[in-house]
Design an enzyme around this catalytic site. Structure first.
Site, short mmCIF file in Angstrom:
data_model
loop_
_atom_site.label_atom_id
_atom_site.label_comp_id
_atom_site.label_asym_id
_atom_site.label_seq_id
_atom_site.Cartn_x
_atom_site.Cartn_y
_atom_site.Cartn_z
N CYS A 2 0.93 -1.23 0.05
CA CYS A 2 -0.08 -0.38 -0.02
C CYS A 2 0.85 0.94 0.23
CB CYS A 2 -0.51 0.72 0.97
SG CYS A 2 -1.88 -1.10 1.13
N ARG A 27 4.48 -0.71 -4.61
CA ARG A 27 3.84 -1.54 -3.51
C ARG A 27 2.20 -1.97 -3.56
NH1 ARG A 27 7.26 1.94 0.39
NH2 ARG A 27 5.43 1.27 2.31
N TRP A 74 -2.53 -3.00 -2.02
CA TRP A 74 -2.24 -4.15 -1.79
C TRP A 74 -3.37 -4.90 -0.66
CZ3 TRP A 74 -0.52 -8.46 1.52
CH2 TRP A 74 0.03 -9.45 0.97
N ASN A 98 -1.95 2.44 5.32
CA ASN A 98 -1.02 1.72 5.04
C ASN A 98 -0.34 0.82 6.93
OD1 ASN A 98 1.11 -0.01 4.09
ND2 ASN A 98 3.22 1.87 4.20
N GLY A 99 -0.71 -0.78 6.71
CA GLY A 99 -0.67 -1.59 8.00
C GLY A 99 -1.62 -1.90 8.24
N GLU A 485 7.52 -16.16 -9.26
CA GLU A 485 7.26 -14.45 -8.52
C GLU A 485 7.02 -14.16 -10.58
OE1 GLU A 485 11.01 -12.37 -7.30
OE2 GLU A 485 8.98 -11.43 -6.44
N HIS A 501 17.24 -38.58 -3.56
CA HIS A 501 16.31 -38.54 -1.81
C HIS A 501 15.00 -38.36 -1.72
CE1 HIS A 501 20.11 -39.96 -0.31
NE2 HIS A 501 20.35 -38.75 -0.10
N LYS A 601 5.97 -4.84 -3.57
CA LYS A 601 7.02 -4.75 -2.88
C LYS A 601 7.58 -5.08 -1.73
CE LYS A 601 11.53 -3.53 -4.85
NZ LYS A 601 12.38 -5.40 -5.38
C1 F6R Z 1 11.34 -11.67 -4.62
C2 F6R Z 1 11.30 -10.59 -3.81
C3 F6R Z 1 10.83 -10.91 -2.38
C4 F6R Z 1 12.32 -10.16 -1.42
C5 F6R Z 1 11.36 -10.13 0.39
C6 F6R Z 1 12.02 -9.09 1.50
O1 F6R Z 1 11.60 -11.23 -5.74
O2 F6R Z 1 11.70 -9.25 -3.38
O3 F6R Z 1 11.20 -12.09 -1.71
O4 F6R Z 1 13.14 -10.17 -1.21
O5 F6R Z 1 9.90 -9.53 0.58
O6 F6R Z 1 11.75 -7.86 0.72
P1 F6R Z 1 13.01 -6.87 1.39
O7 F6R Z 1 14.56 -6.83 1.16
O8 F6R Z 1 12.10 -5.60 1.14
O9 F6R Z 1 13.36 -7.42 2.93
#
Ligand code: F6R
Length: 606
Positions: A2, A27, A74, A98-99, A485, A501, A601
């Site tokens: 968000c 975001r 989001w 946001n939150g 992803e 295994h 993100k």
């Molecule tokens: C994958 C990706 C996520 C972030 C994860 C941690 O491409 O971007 O898996 O790596 O959400 O995010 P940060 O690094 O911002 O804590």
């Protein structure tokens, strides 16, 4: 997760809000909305899906006014519908959030007692309705907001807009980031500096528990105890707020291509001309610790996985790693003489921040490796090491991953130097290896055309396996994550030796198996595992160097050849095929590369 923005402008704000939301779309992109005040009337427009839907709506149904707030969502509570889209309204107050408001059910029940009905599935609506209730009780907007915030449990960055006060925004943060931007006779609020990048370079970051009363004349800030406080105003470098694609089709492609430059910048920042490493004060005494705990999420966690090999192999320092979402629930005892290090691009990931707070008071020192230096994780650390990757907008992390690896690699070398586990010649050789990285990555980018060609085949697969051994195992994990992803193809990664295994049962001629194997000390073993796959009709894509290709290419479906590199640093170079194969497979499939479904993100909720 968000994005929020607020503008007290000197002309029409709707286009400004939409432009700022475009910068925040990374975001979240489940819905977008804005609210403005015009001639004493609060009004809003909201639309499901990408921001473009809101822009289209605003063409049909324009919104006038010099004061407004905006939101890109989001979804957490409630489906991505127009009713659930922000801003939520009271109706004389509108709010963006946001939150997560954890006590929203309790607030809903209280509102019901007052005869106030909620009409959405969101937690945020209760904030707007509660504030309206206080306004109806003749409280001023300032008092009503204060009373509302006092009732909230959970995490929030909030921005309120009032019908009766077109020169007032009230912003508040707890657990989610928020910044105030200063203009000439204009003021702004945004989730981050990127949101305000086109509006101002003068930013004040709110601190935990802060509430800001923003008018066109400036911002008055109160801390969690209600005391008026001064927070520093910072100048943000233009480049830090840059969000253009620089001629690339996607941010992800631009960010992959930027890696030689940003890695060179990080090397310049950290490496002294003599090959030593400059650390921020008070420095890190690796001889005073017997254990290092590394915690992160997603791609950053895979960077920690690689770093575990480095710290243990070169510095003989035992490392414990965990994903942040599990770490504190495991209640791991953190012994004396240990440090805890948290890795995060955004510096706002809720689980990583909570893990850091769990470790605080137990570990001797709290370190972090972050991209956003003003982030909560950076601020809560004893030492925050910037990765200097610049703004990363593509939801799939690329340049942040290689820059995280570089900083962790330099730290591992520093630990080895202090602990005397490498001699001067070995150290110098590995430092030389680091210095060669930008040029090798530049050279490595020439595999792009091949990755694009191979990706056409991969895009038809339903399942893909990634294999790697030793330091390359985390790269296999990262390759599988990147692929799933953005291309939505199911991918799994295994340590090469683990395949027999169980997972080898998955292998048939329809499942591409991507083997990451530089010609290092483990090469022969990985190649044996690769042979086991080929013997069962498996379709192998071997990613290796010229030496590896020479001895092991036979029988492989495809071979991609990277430059030779100091084996210690191979994970940084081998990130390139992981990124490029995922990128071109997603492009071949026609998915939304920069904004893949269901993702955002910066994950600021648990
Ligand atoms: C994958 C990706 C996520 C972030 C994860 C941690 O491409 O971007 O898996 O790596 O959400 O995010 P940060 O690094 O911002 O804590």
């Amino acid at each position: 997760m968000c994005g929020i923005v607020g503008v007290l402008g000197s002309h029409e704000v709707a286009p400004i809000l939409v432009e700022a939301l475009g910068r925040l779309e990374y975001r979240g992109y489940d819905s977008a909305g804005i609210a403005t005040v015009h001639e004493g009337q609060l009004d809003r427009r909201r639309a499901v899906g990408k921001l473009v839907n809101l822009s289209d709506k605003l063409v049909r149904e324009p919104l006038r006014g010099f004061a407004g707030i905006g939101h890109t969502r989001w979804a957490t509570h409630g489906a991505p519908t127009e009713a659930n889209a922000h801003p939520h309204a009271g109706p004389r107050v509108a709010v963006v959030h946001n939150g997560i408001i954890e006590n929203f059910r309790e607030l809903r029940a209280e509102l019901a007692v007052e005869g106030i009905e909620t009409r959405t599935d969101t937690d945020t609506e209760t904030v707007a309705l509660l504030c309206q209730l206080f306004l109806d009780r003749q409280m001023t907007p300032r008092a009503a907001t204060e009373a509302t915030i006092a009732r909230l449990t959970g995490a929030y960055a909030l921005c309120f807009l009032f019908e009766d006060e077109p020169d007032l925004l009230i912003a508040a943060r707890k657990g989610s980031p928020l910044a105030v931007g200063h203009g000439e006779g204009e003021m702004f609020v945004g989730s981050d500096a990127i949101a305000l990048g086109n509006l101002t370079d003068r930013i004040t970051y709110l601190e935990e528990g802060d509430r800001a009363e923003v008018t066109r004349a400036g911002a008055v800030i109160f801390d969690a105890q209600g005391r008026q406080v001064t927070r520093p105003e910072k100048r943000i470098a233009q480049a830090a707020a840059q969000v253009d694609k620089a001629g690339h089709k996607h941010f992800m492609s631009k960010e992959i291509a930027e890696q030689p430059r940003v890695l060179a910048e990080a090397l310049r920042h950290y490496l002294t001309p003599e090959g030593g490493i400059t650390l921020p004060e008070p420095g890190i005494d690796f001889t005073a610790i017997d254990r290092l705990t590394l915690v992160a999420c997603g791609t950053a966690f895979y960077a920690c996985n690689v770093a575990k090999y480095w710290f243990e192999q070169v510095a003989k320092l035992p490392v414990e790693i965990d994903v942040a979402s599990e770490f504190r629930y495991r209640e791991p005892p953190i012994p004396a003489r240990s440090a805890a290090l948290f890795v995060s691009q955004s510096g706002e990931t809720a689980d990583t921040l909570a893990a850091l707070r769990y470790a605080r008071g137990q570990a001797d020192s709290i370190l972090s490796v972050v991209n956003v230096t003003e982030s909560s994780i950076a601020r809560d650390s004893d030492i925050a090491l910037p990765i200097l990757a610049g703004a990363e907008i593509g939801v799939a992390s690329t340049k942040a991953f290689t820059c995280q690896l570089l900083v962790l690699g330099m730290l591992a070398l520093e630990a080895a130097r202090q602990r005397g586990t490498l001699d001067a010649a070995e150290l110098a050789a590995h430092v030389r290896g680091l210095r060669e990285l930008p040029a090798l990555i530049e050279q490595g980018l020439s595999i792009e055309a091949e990755c694009q060609r191979v990706a056409r085949g991969l895009s038809e697969a339903r399942d893909i396996l990634f294999l790697g051994r030793g330091r390359m195992f985390p790269l296999a994990l990262e390759g599988a994550l990147k692929l799933k992803e953005i291309s939505y193809i199911h991918a799994e990664a295994y340590a090469s030796g683990e395949l027999k295994h169980g997972p080898i049962a998955l292998v048939d001629e329809h499942v591409p198996v991507i083997v990451m194997a530089p010609h290092d000390e483990l090469f022969d073993k990985t190649v044996s595992n690769m042979q086991e796959v080929m013997a069962r009709g498996g379709k192998v894509l071997l990613i290796t160097d010229a030496k590896g290709a020479q001895v092991a290419a036979e029988g492989a479906w495809e071979v991609i050849t990277l430059p030779e590199i100091d084996p210690l640093w191979a994970p940084i170079l081998y990130a390139l095929p992981a990124q490029l194969l995922a990128y071109h497979t997603a492009v071949a499939k026609g998915t939304d590369v920069d904004q893949p479904r269901n993702l955002a993100k910066s994950v600021t909720v648990e």
